[in-house]
Write a protein that holds these residues in place. Structure first.
Motif, mmCIF file in Angstrom:
data_model
loop_
_atom_site.group_PDB
_atom_site.id
_atom_site.type_symbol
_atom_site.label_atom_id
_atom_site.label_comp_id
_atom_site.label_asym_id
_atom_site.label_seq_id
_atom_site.Cartn_x
_atom_site.Cartn_y
_atom_site.Cartn_z
ATOM 1 N N LEU A 1 10.219 9.712 15.469
ATOM 2 C CA LEU A 1 9.351 10.420 14.532
ATOM 3 C C LEU A 1 8.754 11.650 15.197
ATOM 4 O O LEU A 1 8.715 12.741 14.625
ATOM 5 C CB LEU A 1 8.219 9.478 14.131
ATOM 6 N N VAL B 1 -3.963 2.431 9.022
ATOM 7 C CA VAL B 1 -2.746 2.288 8.217
ATOM 8 C C VAL B 1 -2.000 1.024 8.631
ATOM 9 O O VAL B 1 -1.493 0.289 7.785
ATOM 10 C CB VAL B 1 -1.834 3.532 8.347
ATOM 11 N N LEU C 1 -3.727 -1.935 7.103
ATOM 12 C CA LEU C 1 -3.358 -2.048 5.686
ATOM 13 C C LEU C 1 -1.965 -2.658 5.554
ATOM 14 O O LEU C 1 -1.730 -3.548 4.724
ATOM 15 C CB LEU C 1 -3.404 -0.666 5.039
ATOM 16 N N PHE D 1 8.947 -1.090 -2.189
ATOM 17 C CA PHE D 1 8.300 0.139 -2.652
ATOM 18 C C PHE D 1 6.963 0.366 -1.950
ATOM 19 O O PHE D 1 6.676 1.456 -1.471
ATOM 20 C CB PHE D 1 8.096 0.109 -4.177
ATOM 21 N N PHE E 1 6.099 3.261 0.759
ATOM 22 C CA PHE E 1 5.058 4.202 0.388
ATOM 23 C C PHE E 1 4.003 4.323 1.492
ATOM 24 O O PHE E 1 3.620 5.438 1.882
ATOM 25 C CB PHE E 1 4.420 3.746 -0.920
ATOM 26 N N VAL E 2 3.553 3.168 1.999
ATOM 27 C CA VAL E 2 2.550 3.190 3.076
ATOM 28 C C VAL E 2 3.130 3.881 4.306
ATOM 29 O O VAL E 2 2.482 4.713 4.943
ATOM 30 C CB VAL E 2 2.085 1.753 3.427
ATOM 31 N N LEU F 1 5.526 6.124 4.415
ATOM 32 C CA LEU F 1 5.626 7.551 4.110
ATOM 33 C C LEU F 1 4.292 8.231 4.341
ATOM 34 O O LEU F 1 4.203 9.300 4.939
ATOM 35 C CB LEU F 1 6.018 7.705 2.640
ATOM 36 N N ASN F 2 3.228 7.567 3.853
ATOM 37 C CA ASN F 2 1.893 8.118 3.981
ATOM 38 C C ASN F 2 1.496 8.265 5.442
ATOM 39 O O ASN F 2 0.925 9.276 5.845
ATOM 40 C CB ASN F 2 0.901 7.196 3.265
ATOM 41 N N MET G 1 3.528 8.606 7.966
ATOM 42 C CA MET G 1 4.332 9.671 8.544
ATOM 43 C C MET G 1 3.730 11.034 8.218
ATOM 44 O O MET G 1 3.578 11.884 9.095
ATOM 45 C CB MET G 1 5.745 9.584 7.973
ATOM 46 N N VAL H 1 -9.868 -4.744 1.804
ATOM 47 C CA VAL H 1 -9.635 -3.343 1.433
ATOM 48 C C VAL H 1 -10.866 -2.757 0.751
ATOM 49 O O VAL H 1 -11.254 -1.621 1.013
ATOM 50 C CB VAL H 1 -8.389 -3.216 0.520
ATOM 51 N N LEU I 1 -10.204 1.729 4.724
ATOM 52 C CA LEU I 1 -9.085 1.235 3.925
ATOM 53 C C LEU I 1 -9.231 1.680 2.477
ATOM 54 O O LEU I 1 -8.259 1.985 1.809
ATOM 55 C CB LEU I 1 -9.016 -0.290 3.997
ATOM 56 N N LEU J 1 -7.902 5.135 2.194
ATOM 57 C CA LEU J 1 -6.440 5.108 2.172
ATOM 58 C C LEU J 1 -5.927 4.717 0.798
ATOM 59 O O LEU J 1 -5.009 5.334 0.262
ATOM 60 C CB LEU J 1 -5.925 4.101 3.211
ATOM 61 N N PHE K 1 -3.576 6.706 -1.976
ATOM 62 C CA PHE K 1 -2.339 6.190 -2.565
ATOM 63 C C PHE K 1 -2.385 6.326 -4.082
ATOM 64 O O PHE K 1 -1.419 6.735 -4.706
ATOM 65 C CB PHE K 1 -2.158 4.708 -2.214
#
Lengths: 285, 285, 285, 285
Positions: free
Chosen positions: A219, B143, B146, B212, B216-217, B219-220, B222, D120, D126, D129, D133
C-alpha cells in the motif's frame, strides 16, 4: 556522376523520416508477431515452409531498415547514443544468429518473439509510457528491498518450523519464499495454513501477520508512486504551460513581487511629495 | 603515555563513523543472512561445521560492533535513548544466549534470523521507510477496532448458525473469525458459502453483506492513509523549502499582508496631501 | 378541423416531456427486466403464455414510445443526431424482428435483454456515469495496447516452452493468453506454475516477472485515470463555478493583473505630480 | 425533604456525564461481547449457568443505563431525537424480549450480539468513522444501480446460454447473479469458464468482458469516493481553520479585493490632486 557520401546520407534520412516507410515498418512488425503466433498452431509442412520464408524475409527487412537508420546518422556513435536504437540493434542482430540445429531452434524462436517489442520503440506514445515506467523503478528500489527482507525473514522462520511438515512448500528458504509469494496473492493460502495449523495451532499468527505487513508495505509503495507521479505531473504542467492552478500561482507570485517594487517606488515618490507643503505634516505628528 | 578515556571514546567514534567500517557491517549482516538461508538446505556435516563457526564469528563481530558504538557514546543512557540502538542491542544480546540443547536450538535459530532486521537500522533509506510505517499505525487504530467489531459480530452469528454444519470452519468464535478472514481474502469463499446455503438458502446475504462492509471499511482506511500522507508531504514541502505551490501561496500571503500595510501608509500620505489645495475637497463631500 | 402537422408535433413533445409518461416508461422497462428474469425460472405453460403476451405488449409500447419521440422531432435527422436516441432505436427495432423458430428464439431473448440498458439512457444520472466511462476509454487505449503486447510475448514464450507439458493451458498462443489472464487474476496460478516447474525448475521466473509487470502496468493505468479524472474535475470546478481553490486562484490572477494596470496609471500620475515642485527632483538624480 | 423532579434529572445528568460511569459502561459492553464469544465454546452446564446469570445482569445493567440517560433528558422526544440514542434503545429493548423456548433461543442470542455495536455509539472516534461511512452511501447509489444492471444483463444472458450446462451455477437469474459475483471476486472463475467453454468455445468473451466492465465500474466508484472525500476534507480545512493552502488562498482573495478598493480610493485622490497645478497636464497629452 557518383553520389557523394553526404547526399547518400540525406537520402537515407529522407527514407527514415518518410511516413509511409514508418507505417510499413509497423506493418512488418505486426506481421512478424502474427507469424510468431501462427507458429504455435499445428500446420501442415507446406504452410510451415511459407512461415520460414516469411521469417527470413522479415529478418532481412529489419536488417535493411536498421542499416538505413545507421547510415542516416553521421556516425555510429550518434546512432548508439539513443537507447532505443541500441535496443532495436540488439533485437535485430540477435535474430540473425543462425539457429538451424534442433537444440538452438528454441533460442532462435525466443529471440524472434522479442521483435514484437520493436512496436514499443516505434510508436511514440508507447515510448512515453515505457519511459514513465523506467522513471518509477528507482523509487521502488528501497521498498522492494524492504519487501525482500520481510519475505526472507518469514521464509527462514517458515522453513525452520514447517520444513518437516511439507518439504514441497517449506523445504528450503527459496521454496519458502515462493510459497510466501503464493500466500501474498491469496492463492489457496488457507490450504497452506490449515496444514501447518494441524501441528502448530498458533501458526495462523505467522500467516496473518505476514499478510498484514506485506499488504501494508505494498500500500505504501502504491501511495508513494501516486504521490511521485502527481508531483512530477504538477511540476511539468507548471513549467511547460504556466497554465493550471500551479502555473497561475507562480504567475501571481512573480507579479506580486513586481507590484511590490512598484509600490516601493511610489511610496518614495509620495514621501518626497509630502514634506514640500511644510507645516502640514508637523501638525499631525 | 596511557590513553585517556576521552581520547579512547573519540577513537571509537572515528571507527563508528568510518565509511569502510559501515560497509563491512552491512557485508557481515548480508553474510549472516546467507548463512541463515544456507542452513535450510541439506549439507554434509563438514559444511555444517563451517556454518557453526561462521555463526560464532558473526555473533562475536556484532558484539564487538555494538560495544564500539556503546563506548563511542558519552554514557549508556545516551546510547539507549535512540530507539534503533535499543533495537540493535536486543537483537545482538538475544543471539548471545547459549542454545546448545536440542530443545532451545530452534529458539536460537529464530533469534539469529532477526539479525537480518539490522539492515533496516543501518541503511538510512530503510529507516525512513520504517519510520513512515510507524507513523501510519495510530491512524489505523480505530479503523482496525471497527474492523475487529465487525469481524466479531459476524463470527458470533456465523458460529451460532453454522457451528453444527461445519465445526472445522464455524466451531467457535475464534475459528469463525479465521474463516471470515479467509472469506475477506476471497480464498475459496464460495465453497464455504455453498456449504451453508445447503441448509440456510439465504445465507448468501451473510457473506455478501460481510464482503461489502469489509471492502468498504478497508477502502476507507486506504483513502485515509493516502489523505494523511498527502497532507503531511504537502506540509513538509511547505515548511522546508518554501517551494512548490503551497510554498508559493504562503509567500504570496505574507507579501500581500506587507503590501497592504504599505498601501495603508501611502493612503495616509495621499490624504494628508489632498486637503492642502483646500476648497476642492469640501465641495465633494 | 384537421390537426396541422405542427400542432401534432407539439402534442407529441408534450407527451414526451410529461413527467408521468417518463415514469411510466421506466416502470415498463423495469417490468420488461422482471419478465426477462422470471423467464429463467421454470413455470407452467399458462404462466408462460402470460409472459409471451406481456412481452408483446412491452414491445408494442416501446415501439409507440419511440415513434412519439421520433414524431416530436422536426425531422428524423434531428432524432438520430443524439447518440442515445440511436441506441434506443436499435434496441427497440432489434426486438421487433420475428423470432418464432426455435433456432432464432435464443437470439430473440438475447435482444430483449438489452432493453434493460434503456434504463441507462433514461435516467440522467446513469447517463452522466456512462459518459464519464466513455471519456476514460481513449486514455486507456495505449496502456491496453502495451498490456496486449506484454501478454502476447509471454503467451508466445509460454506456448513454445510449456506447449507440450499441458496443451490445455499452453497449446497455442490464444489459449496461452487466456491462461496468462488467469495467472493475472491469481486464480489457481500456482497449480499452473507447479506443473511447469516440474520440467523447467526456473519457470517461476516467467510467472513472477509476468505478475510484477502486469501489476505495474495496471497500477500505472489506475493512477493515470485518477490523475486524469482529478484534473478534469478540477478544471470543471474552475470554469463553471469560479469557486473552490482553483477558482479563487484564477480570480486572484485576474484581479492582480487589473491592480497592476491601475498601479501603473497611478505611478504615471505620481511622476507627473512629482516634478511640479521643481528643484527637488533634480537634486536627487 | 423530597427530591424535586428537576434536581433528580440533574443527578442523572451527573451520573451520565461521569467519566467513571462511561468507562464502566464500556467495560460491561466488552464483558457482554466476551460472554457472547465464550458461549460458542462447549462448557459444562455449571459454567453455562454462570453465563446465563451474567447475561441477565448485563441486560439489567443496560436497562438501568438507558433509563438513566432517558431520565437525564428533559423529555422523551429530546432523547429520541439523537439517532444514536434510538439505536441504543432498540438494541437494549430487543434483548429484553423473553426467549426461553428453544425455537426463539436463536433469535435471543442473535439480538444479544448486536449489543457489541453499542461500542460504536459510545466511543466518539468510532462514531465519527460511522458517520463518514453513512455520508459516502448516497454517492454510491447510482454506481451501485449501474453495477446491478450490468450484473442483471450478464446473469440473464448466462442463464439463457449456460442454464442447461450447469443448473447449479446458471439455473435461474438469481443463481447466475451469485455466480457472477463469484467471478467478480476471481474465486475459481476459470472452473466456471472452462465448463461453459466446452460447449461454447467463445464464452471466454462473456467472462472477460464482464470482468473488465465490473473492474472498471468499481475503479470509477473508488476514485469517486477518493475525490469526494478529498474535496470535503479540503473544504472542512478551508472553513474551520483558515489554515492550509486552501485557507491561505481564500485569505489572499479577500485581502486582494480589499486592496483593490483601497487602490481605487487612492487613484481618485491622485486624480483629484493631479489637475490642480493646471497647465502641467495639458503639456503632456
Amino acid at each position: 556522376m557518383p553520389l557523394s557520401a553526404r547526399s547518400l546520407r540525406e537520402r537515407f534520412v529522407l527514407i527514415r523520416e518518410n511516413k509511409l516507410f514508418e507505417t510499413f515498418v509497423i506493418v512488418v512488425i505486426v506481421l512478424s508477431a502474427l507469424v510468431i503466433g501462427a507458429k504455435t498452431y499445428p500446420f501442415n509442412p507446406t504452410v510451415f515452409q511459407i512461415f520460414v520464408i516469411l521469417d527470413w524475409g522479415i529478418t532481412l527487412f529489419f536488417l535493411t531498415e536498421i542499416l538505413i537508420r545507421m547510415l542516416a546518422e553521421p556516425n555510429l556513435k550518434a546512432f548508439f547514443k539513443k537507447g532505443w536504437n541500441l535496443f532495436d540493434f540488439l533485437i535485430v542482430t540477435a535474430s540473425l544468429i543462425p539457429v538451424d540445429e534442433s537444440e538452438m531452434a528454441l533460442l532462435g524462436r525466443l529471440l524472434r518473439i522479442f521483435r514484437v517489442l520493436r512496436l514499443v520503440s516505434l510508436i511514440p506514445e508507447l515510448r512515453v509510457l515505457m519511459n514513465a515506467f523506467m522513471q518509477a523503478i528507482p523509487r521502488m528500489g528501497y521498498v522492494s528491498l524492504l519487501m525482500f527482507i520481510i519475505f526472507y525473514i518469514y521464509a527462514a522462520i517458515g522453513s525452520i518450523f514447517f520444513g518437516k511438515i511439507n518439504p514441497d512448500l517449506w523445504g528450503n528458504i527459496a521454496i519458502s519464499m515462493l510459497t510466501l509469494f503464493r500466500v501474498a496473492t491469496f492463492e489457496d493460502w488457507t490450504d497452506v495454513m490449515y496444514e501447518t495449523m494441524a501441528e502448530y495451532p498458533l501458526s495462523w499468527v505467522f500467516y496473518l501477520s505476514f499478510i498484514f505487513i506485506v499488504a501494508f508495505v505494498f500500500l505504501n509503495m502504491m501511495i508513494g508512486i501516486v504521490l511521485e507521479t502527481m508531483q512530477s505531473e504538477h511540476e511539468k504542467l507548471y513549467r511547460e504551460t504556466g497554465q493550471g492552478e500551479a502555473g497561475e500561482v507562480h504567475w501571481i507570485k512573480q507579479h506580486t513581487a513586481e507590484m511590490e517594487r512598484r509600490l516601493e517606488r511610489m511610496e518614495q515618490l509620495l514621501i518626497r511629495l509630502g514634506p514640500q507643503p511644510d507645516g502640514q505634516r508637523k501638525d499631525d505628528s
